[in-house]
Design an enzyme around this catalytic site. Structure first.
Site: not given
Length: 587
Positions: A13, A86, A88, A90, A294, A296, A341
């Site tokens: 990203e 990433d 997740d 998104e 990560y 988030r 996660h």
């Protein structure tokens, strides 16, 4: 094909991440950055065909045209493609959009690579064991985006018409606003009450300690007036105080789990004075530098190799006594959390905080390091001393009351050697002093019997991080959205910071009242949490996107219709000519 010409493409990203990943891979690999999302719903129209099964009409984001052309060209020219956006929903959606734009790749190998740390070992492990794109995760992200667009795009103009102003609503941001408004109303409704308590101060062998009135026959231990407390104090003048029961116990205080997104934002706010938005920006930098995992996440799992390294550091820096016999394991308490996660932790636990540069990012790294190391250490141990103390004119005829003394003394610091949670609340024991060892039947010398005045206190306004904690507790939003929700309601002036606490503005209150009255389901806190749970089911492949959207629309559409009729009536009322009032002429 000549092996030297075989080209593998990796798409991440951010440019900073691309540069770091390229340094790990070397020849035969090409690394490109897509700079986040490349497509989204259009800004100037709904962009969702409701009558066609809620089909989204995605368009290229502004100023992304040349970048997309370059990425599509790179995808088509590569022999293998690894989409490493990433880890997740998104990120999964971004990868899917890139493939859609690339078109027919004629069987070219395309993989999804997922890593939660930008280290050489993590990158190479992810590329060695890639997977296919997860369509269920893509569907969950798409469903969330569609629902958010339907709510924001259709409700906002209705609110503008009804309230005659430039306003906007959001499925989750408006629930965040509701929490702030409801807390403010709790505070406004609160009526403080003054009360009085009795605390006895005793002396034993040169040591003084306190005991609070704990029990009083046929009455409470909080007195409405000072006179009531004074009457009891007068009764006790000249009385003999004896220990009727005494005990000492050992209590363990366990460390908290390593950070999630929410707990990091709260700790950084309390300990470093950082806003959630600032915290996430710094965490993004630390992640891209390869210093933390990560950021988030709502999970508290820890990789076994990270635990092993942490144990080595603890043994070296603090000694065997601080190392638990078995590795610590944690379970998240947040609603709808995604357990798989990993928590936020240093990628290299052996990199001590003092080895990083100065500034807020270094302070945040130190906070993350200390919390993670503490989470892997032994509990702190306290010696708790408790005693019940009776009073009377004689040993055989005690008064119908009792005082209670509670003391806490740190016996072994354990994880507290490294980290103590900011403003950690230990309840009644938080401020407990030391109580000496007492024997049953022991007579105590009374030093004084003060009457203390106190007032009940209203609930506090939310801090920014406190609001994040409340959202997580209620199961509203996701780690990727917490900071953004708080930022939006501040930026739109629906809430304002007053002494570092969030207070609703007049506009925010008016908007909140309209939304909760006209859309009672959509902006209900429980409903929002249930929708998050339904999105999790879509992500897990347990529910179809169309089922979720159909269910949402059936509840939303009637409320939208009624609210629109109300808004039109308000406009008509404002535009109606006011009746002419004739006043008699003055003579």
């Amino acid at each position: 094909m000549d092996g030297a010409k075989h080209m593998k493409l990796v798409i991440v990203e951010s440019p900073a991440k691309a540069k770091k990943v390229a340094g790990f891979l070397g020849a035969g690999w090409k690394v490109e950055a897509c700079r986040g999302h490349v497509r989204d719903l259009p800004e100037t129209e709904l962009g969702v065909s409701v009558d066609e099964g809620f089909r989204p009409q995605y368009v290229l984001l502004p100023r992304k045209g040349n970048l997309v052309k370059r990425l599509v060209k790179a995808i088509r020219e590569a022999d293998e493609v690894y989409l490493a956006t990433d880890p997740d929903r998104e990120g999964e959606a971004i990868a899917w959009h890139l493939l859609q734009l690339a078109g027919n790749l004629k069987g070219k190998p395309v993989y999804r690579a997922v890593f939660n740390a930008i280290t050489e070992s993590a990158i190479k492990a992810a590329l060695a064991e890639p997977r296919q794109l997860d369509e269920a995760l893509v569907s969950a992200q798409s469903a969330r985006r569609i629902v958010d667009r339907l709510v924001g795009y259709l409700v906002s103009p209705v609110a503008c018409k009804a309230l005659d102003g430039r306003l906007s609503a959001g499925r989750v941001q408006s629930v965040a606003l509701r929490l702030v408004v409801e807390r403010e109303r709790e505070i406004e409704r609160f009526r403080p009450e003054t009360f009085f308590t009795l605390t006895a101060r005793f002396a034993v062998e040169g040591c003084q300690f306190e005991a609070k009135l704990h029990r009083l026959k046929n009455a409470g231990v909080r007195f409405i007036t000072r006179e009531q407390a004074a009457r009891v104090a007068g009764l006790l003048s000249g009385a003999t105080f004896r220990v009727s029961k005494s005990a000492q116990t050992l209590k363990l205080r366990n460390p908290l789990p390593p950070f999630t997104t929410s707990s990091l934002q709260q700790a950084a706010s309390k300990g470093l004075g950082l806003s959630p938005e600032k915290t996430m920006g710094l965490a993004q930098t630390l992640y891209e530098q390869g210093l933390i995992t990560y950021h988030r996440t709502d999970g508290v799992a820890v990789a076994p190799e990270a635990q092993t390294t942490a144990h080595e550091v603890i043994l070296r820096e603090y000694g065997q006594a601080y190392l638990p016999p078995t590795p610590a394991t944690y379970k998240t308490k947040a609603q709808n959390a995604q357990e798989a996660h990993e928590a936020i932790r240093p990628t290299d636990v052996s990199k001590m905080p003092e080895e990083t540069a100065d500034g807020d990012a270094a302070k945040l790294y130190a906070l993350i390091w200390r919390c993670f190391i503490a989470s892997q250490m032994t509990p702190a141990r306290y010696t708790l001393t408790g005693a019940l103390i009776h009073a009377g004119k004689s040993k055989d005829k005690p008064f119908p009351l009792a005082f209670k003394a509670q003391g806490r003394e740190l016996a072994f610091d354990g994880f507290l050697r490294v980290y103590e949670e900011p403003e950690d609340d230990e309840g009644d024991m938080k401020d407990a002093g030391i109580v000496p060892a007492l024997k049953e039947g022991q007579t105590l010398a009374l030093v004084e019997l003060p009457i203390d005045e106190a007032r009940t206190r209203p609930p506090s306004r939310f801090s920014e991080a406190g609001l994040v904690g409340a959202l997580e507790k209620h199961g509203v939003g996701r780690p990727s959205t917490y900071a953004g929700m708080v930022s939006v309601v501040k930026r739109k002036s629906y809430v304002a910071l007053k002494q570092k606490r969030l207070a609703p503005t007049e506009t925010g209150v008016k908007l909140c009242d309209f939304l909760t009255e006209r859309f009672p389901q959509v902006f209900d806190i429980g409903y929002t949490a249930r929708l998050e749970a339904a999105l999790d089911q879509v992500a897990a492949g347990e529910m179809g996107q169309s089922e979720l959207l159909d269910t949402f629309w059936r509840g939303f559409q009637p409320q939208l219709k009624n609210a629109t009729e109300y808004a039109l009536a308000q406009i008509k009322a404002r535009q109606s000519p006011k009746p002419l009032v004739l006043h008699p002429a003055k003579e």
